[in-house]
Structure formats: C-alpha cells, structure tokens
Design a protein around this motif. Structure first.
Motif, mmCIF file in Angstrom:
data_model
loop_
_atom_site.group_PDB
_atom_site.id
_atom_site.type_symbol
_atom_site.label_atom_id
_atom_site.label_comp_id
_atom_site.label_asym_id
_atom_site.label_seq_id
_atom_site.Cartn_x
_atom_site.Cartn_y
_atom_site.Cartn_z
ATOM 1 N N LEU A 1 -1.819 -96.311 -15.010
ATOM 2 C CA LEU A 1 -2.117 -95.065 -14.298
ATOM 3 C C LEU A 1 -3.626 -94.858 -14.426
ATOM 4 O O LEU A 1 -4.111 -94.364 -15.440
ATOM 5 N N LEU A 2 -4.355 -95.258 -13.394
ATOM 6 C CA LEU A 2 -5.793 -95.477 -13.537
ATOM 7 C C LEU A 2 -6.664 -94.603 -12.644
ATOM 8 O O LEU A 2 -7.876 -94.575 -12.805
ATOM 9 N N GLY A 3 -6.050 -93.928 -11.682
ATOM 10 C CA GLY A 3 -6.864 -93.136 -10.759
ATOM 11 C C GLY A 3 -6.201 -91.812 -10.451
ATOM 12 O O GLY A 3 -4.976 -91.672 -10.552
ATOM 13 N N GLN B 1 -3.131 -91.739 -8.051
ATOM 14 C CA GLN B 1 -1.873 -92.171 -8.658
ATOM 15 C C GLN B 1 -1.266 -91.043 -9.483
ATOM 16 O O GLN B 1 -0.053 -90.812 -9.485
ATOM 17 N N SER C 1 0.174 -88.295 -7.365
ATOM 18 C CA SER C 1 1.425 -88.753 -6.733
ATOM 19 C C SER C 1 2.625 -88.334 -7.564
ATOM 20 O O SER C 1 3.707 -88.055 -7.025
ATOM 21 N N ILE C 2 2.447 -88.322 -8.870
ATOM 22 C CA ILE C 2 3.543 -87.967 -9.770
ATOM 23 C C ILE C 2 3.887 -86.479 -9.648
ATOM 24 O O ILE C 2 5.058 -86.090 -9.662
ATOM 25 N N LEU C 3 2.856 -85.636 -9.470
ATOM 26 C CA LEU C 3 3.109 -84.216 -9.230
ATOM 27 C C LEU C 3 3.778 -84.018 -7.870
ATOM 28 O O LEU C 3 4.688 -83.200 -7.710
ATOM 29 N N ARG D 1 5.684 -86.141 -6.248
ATOM 30 C CA ARG D 1 7.080 -86.583 -6.305
ATOM 31 C C ARG D 1 7.961 -85.514 -6.947
ATOM 32 O O ARG D 1 9.078 -85.250 -6.512
ATOM 33 N N ARG D 2 7.449 -84.873 -7.977
ATOM 34 C CA ARG D 2 8.210 -83.802 -8.629
ATOM 35 C C ARG D 2 8.426 -82.627 -7.670
ATOM 36 O O ARG D 2 9.502 -82.032 -7.627
ATOM 37 N N HIS E 1 11.108 -83.516 -5.296
ATOM 38 C CA HIS E 1 12.411 -83.448 -5.965
ATOM 39 C C HIS E 1 12.896 -82.006 -6.084
ATOM 40 O O HIS E 1 14.066 -81.706 -5.825
ATOM 41 N N MET F 1 0.825 -97.852 2.197
ATOM 42 C CA MET F 1 1.168 -97.023 1.057
ATOM 43 C C MET F 1 0.188 -97.358 -0.061
ATOM 44 O O MET F 1 -0.109 -98.527 -0.304
ATOM 45 N N ILE F 2 -0.316 -96.321 -0.716
ATOM 46 C CA ILE F 2 -1.249 -96.550 -1.820
ATOM 47 C C ILE F 2 -0.519 -96.332 -3.144
ATOM 48 O O ILE F 2 -0.400 -97.220 -3.968
ATOM 49 N N SER F 3 -0.055 -95.110 -3.325
ATOM 50 C CA SER F 3 0.668 -94.769 -4.544
ATOM 51 C C SER F 3 1.804 -93.849 -4.097
ATOM 52 O O SER F 3 1.620 -92.645 -3.961
ATOM 53 N N ASP F 4 2.941 -94.437 -3.866
ATOM 54 C CA ASP F 4 4.084 -93.751 -3.267
ATOM 55 C C ASP F 4 4.381 -92.450 -4.013
ATOM 56 O O ASP F 4 4.546 -92.493 -5.235
ATOM 57 N N MET G 1 0.242 -85.149 -18.620
ATOM 58 C CA MET G 1 1.571 -84.996 -18.009
ATOM 59 C C MET G 1 2.570 -84.223 -18.872
ATOM 60 O O MET G 1 3.776 -84.323 -18.647
#
Lengths: 152, 396
Positions: free
Chosen positions: B149-151, B154, B157-159, B161-162, B165, B207-210, B263
């Motif tokens: 997880l470098l940028g 990315q 993207s995790i936020l 996706r949440r 959801h 797609m870069i970071s789904d 996170m």
C-alpha cells in the motif's frame, strides 16, 4: 523429522515483494516483529483498561496507561475493506500485479485492524466481510509478515 | 471572533503544466510568479507583505522572502499534515491578521513533480523507489508498506470500497464526479484536460486501484497558486472587491489521526472525509448552514472523497451522496449545488487544492469562467487526509 526442526520457510502466492518488508522497528513495535518471526501474531492490550491497540504504541488511547500485555491471536479475521491493485506505482511492483490489499479486523482483539494482503486466492474473490485466516509470509530469514487467505 | 475580520484581496497563479513540463523554470520561479501575480491583482507590492500562512509541501518561505525582497516578515505559520491544510492556510493568514500579528499575508502552494518526485508513490519508501516526496521509513510504516500500500490513491480506494459496502455507492457515482468536473474544465483556458469525458471513456479506462480507475485520480502537475489576505478595513481600499473570510476551521477527530496510513479510524466515520467535526465548527463560526452555500470547491484528489465531503458538509445526508450526484445535483449550471466549477484537481490542475481557493474568489467577485449566478457564499475545502483537514467559507 524431529520436533526441533524449524518450520519450513515459504512465501504465499500473491504476496508483495520482500523488499517492502525492510523493517525499522522501535522499542514498542519490536516485540510484534520478534513474535511474527516465530509465527505468532500478537496484539498489545492495555493492562489497565483492556483496550487493544494497533500499531503498538507507548500509550493507551483510552486511559493513557503504558502497560501492555501481548495477546496472541488465533489469526481469524474479517475483511473490513480492500483494494485490488492493478497498476504499479513503482517499478518494483510490476511483477506483483494484480495484488489485493485488505484491511482485516480481528474480532478477538477488540476489532483492531491490520493492513495486509489476501494471498493464495483469486483476487476477484475478495469481498467486504469475508472471513479470513492468518498465513505467515517468510520474507527473509528473520522476518515474517502476517498475510491472510480465505477461511475454510 | 475571526468572522469577517479578514478578506482575500489578490489571487495569482503560474501557468499549469503536466508533471515535469515546467522545466527549466524552477519551483522558486513558479511560486514567485504566482505571488507577484496575486499582489498585482490586489494592487499591492512585495513591500506590503509581512506574513505567510501556509500548509505542508510548499517551498520554504524564508527562501521566498529573501528572493522577492520582502522587507520584514512578522508572521510565518504552517498547518501541519498534508493537503488537508489547503483552505486552512488562508484561515491561518486570517488568524494572523485578526490577532494583529501581521497585515498582509501570503498563502501559496507550488510543486514540481519532475522525475521521481511523484506524490502518487509517496509511501513507497526508498526501497520501493518512491522518490523525493516519499515519507521516511518509520515504525508505523512497517505496518502498511509491506502490504504494498504505497500511494494515496490506493489508500483512498479502501475508504471508497467501505463506502460502497455501507451505502451502495457505485462506480457510476464516481464517474459522475469525474464527468461533471471535466465539463467545467472544458471552457477554461487554464485547464489541462479540456476534451469531453463520456461514461464509456470512464468505463474503458484502465483500472488503477479497484474501485478507482484512471479518471478517479487527479492530475499530476507542476505549478503554483498564491492568495493574498489582509484586514477587512484595508481590503476596502484595494483594487478588487474584497472576498471576506466568513469562517475557517481546521483539525478533525484525534482518532482520525494519520487516517489512510493506519486505517484504524473509528468505524463510525471510517468511510468519511474526516471533515465532519471541522464542518460543524465552520458553520457555527459563520452562522450559516449548508443551505446557504452557493458553490462548493471541494478538494478532489480522488472522486469518492468528493462524495464523502458532500456528506460531511451537510450538502446531502450521510450515505446519500451517490444518488445526490446521480440526480445531477453537482453539475454546473443546472445542479442545485455546483461543485468544482474550475475543473478541480481532476481536470484543471492539481496544485494541492489552492486552485479551489482561487476559483472561489473569482466566483464571489463575479468574474469566474463558469460563473454561478449571484454567488454570495462559497465553501472551499482542503484535502481529506491526515489531520488537520480544513475549510473556508468565503462571502462577497
């Protein structure tokens, strides 16, 4: 085989390059990594109020006490969120694509979250809420990183 | 009270460039051009400047002061964190002025992402080839970097996706942010991306970071923007119609903390921009509410963070930003809440959010390219990032 023989060293499929796991621990995080090298996942819990915290740090964020117990985890978790990475932001990552970064919550440690990877799985199989279990990634002789794979 | 005590009187910018194309100009040259432009816009000179109100990643104001020949610096302050301080840097300027510490304060951002200096890999570390903007190795980083997880993209993207959801947000909703912002850039000569963007273009992009594809990411740019702030009294005698700092706030929940690089933010606001408590204080200082905002310049490094700011600033209910944008609400000129009328970080230029301040000022002067009719109050935000995040309410 005798019971003194070390566990076989292995790297799971879909794990990022070992170069990223050059660690710079301090006195609070080092016990985590020493345990990891022994394939034990431990999370600090406040001795005063029982709150778990990650990453390991010198104070409890609830009661500000410093004492901790290192509580060994089963390694059962749930995917809290994730991203599937398809683009290498640095050349080192090109051969690792695609890879799945998961934020895993550990229900047995008060829901603290680890940033890790889903390994040994089809990247497209990841979803929020999926149960996962711990897999150790032996990135170097003395360094192991916790990753996760689908439970069951 | 800070309300209405200070006003923005000048804005200026260098030309904007795609990453690396500003060479052989130097970073110092870019920011100097922006500052001189902003002072000229105000009808002031470097001899009037006595303060700096800044945020992280710019250029050392000591170097700027000696280079431009500023007679005496009486205040130089910087908001900690990262791009979250963009709007708040002008708030810091206003605070210095209202407290009497300085009279004419310059806020600026300048960047030059040539070679390996790319924010997109800013958590890769030296082993990963992250380059000059890389965060140094740290014990905390050991719990993130090994996962690749470098940028920032990315991480956000995790936020995103949440948020999907929890609330059913879709890629079509993200696309609407990208497309509406691009539409605003098309008529602007200063914008780097002026070709129309269709829904097909969006879904055909790599797609870069789904779930984030190419068009969910902001641009990588070189350039500088400067803003000049002074007291409300002095502002009335200057060249431009004053744009008053109605309110400003910065900060955030302590446990939002470093946010995307750890996170472990509270579940209650994980899928947010981190701005919620800041927004509340902003409106309290101003004595106005979300319904009073005529135009919103929301920091758009990544499309989902625009959605989450719409929620955190009360422009729509929590969790309903997807349907809100789907209804066309943020489109200029037809929507009820025009957003990023300049083309934002996504399509005009990424100068770490300072273009948003400039656009808000032009909206309230009535001189914007995409002028919102009778705009009286503008909201400007800094980047959803580690704390402090920040914002401004400006009024004409």
């Amino acid at each position: 085989m005798t019971d003194t023989q070390p566990a076989p060293r292995s790297r799971p499929g879909g794990a990022p390059p070992a170069e990223l796991a050059v660690l710079t621990p301090d006195s609070w995080t080092e016990p985590f990594w020493i345990a990891a090298a022994e394939h034990r996942l431990v999370v600090p819990r406040c001795t005063n109020c029982g709150t778990f915290r990650m990453p390991p740090s010198p104070f409890c964020y609830v009661c500000q006490a410093q004492g901790i117990d290192w509580v060994e985890q089963t390694g059962d978790g749930r995917v809290y969120s994730y991203t599937v990475i398809h683009h290498a932001v640095v050349p080192l990552m090109r051969d690792a694509l695609p890879y799945v970064v998961v934020v895993v919550e550990l229900p047995d440690a008060g829901g603290v979250r680890l940033v890790s990877n889903l390994v040994d799985c089809e990247p497209s199989s990841v979803e929020v809420g999926m149960p996962v279990r711990l897999v150790w990634d032996d990135v170097a002789d003395d360094v192991a990183v916790p990753r996760f794979t689908a439970a069951r | 009270m800070l309300k209405d005590r200070a006003a923005i009187v000048g804005v200026g910018a260098s030309q904007y460039y795609k990453r690396g194309q500003s060479l052989p100009q130097t970073n110092l040259e870019l920011v100097g051009k922006a500052i001189l432009g902003a002072l000229d816009d105000a009808g002031l000179t470097v001899r009037d400047v006595d303060g700096f109100g800044l945020y992280s990643f710019g250029l050392d104001p000591a170097l700027v002061a000696q280079t431009l020949g500023i007679p005496e610096v009486r205040f130089s302050g910087m908001l900690t964190g990262g791009g979250g301080g963009a709007a708040g840097s002008v708030g810091l300027a206003a605070a210095a002025i209202a407290s009497g510490m300085a009279d004419v304060v310059v806020s600026y951002m300048t960047l030059q992402q040539a070679g390996l200096r790319r924010f997109g890999a800013s958590f890769a570390g030296s082993a990963g080839g992250g380059g000059q903007y890389s965060a140094p190795p740290s014990p905390e980083g050991d719990f993130v970097r090994p996962a690749g997880l470098l940028g920032p993209g990315q991480m956000f993207s995790i936020l995103a996706r949440r948020h999907m959801h929890l609330y059913g947000t879709t890629r079509e909703h993200l696309a609407e942010v990208a497309i509406s912002t691009r539409n605003n850039a098309i008529p602007r000569p200063s914008a780097l991306m002026r070709a129309p963007l269709t829904l097909d273009d969006y879904f055909d992009a790599r797609m870069i970071s789904d779930p984030l594809c190419l068009y969910d990411y902001c641009l990588e740019c070189d350039g500088a923007v400067a803003v000049v702030t002074t007291s409300a009294e002095r502002a009335r005698d200057l060249r431009q119609k004053p744009v008053y700092v109605l309110a400003t706030a910065n900060g955030g929940n302590g446990r939002w903390g470093q946010a995307i690089t750890w996170m472990n933010m509270d579940d209650e606001y994980f899928a947010s921009s981190g701005h919620r408590p800041v927004a509340q204080r902003l409106y309290e200082m101003a004595g106005v509410g979300p319904a009073d905002v005529d135009v919103a310049e929301l920091y758009d490094h990544f499309t989902p963070m625009v959605l989450m700011q719409l929620e955190d600033y009360g422009l729509c209910p929590i969790g309903e930003s997807g349907p809100f944008v789907e209804a066309g609400s943020i489109r200029f000129p037809t929507g009820s809440m025009p957003v990023n009328t300049h083309g934002g970080n996504l399509s005009e230029a990424y100068i770490i959010g300072m273009t948003h301040v400039k656009e808000a000022v032009e909206q309230l002067r009535g001189t914007a390219v995409n002028q919102v009719a009778d705009a009286e109050i503008a909201l400007v935000t800094g980047g959803p990032a580690s704390i402090p995040v920040s914002s401004l309410l400006l009024r004409r």
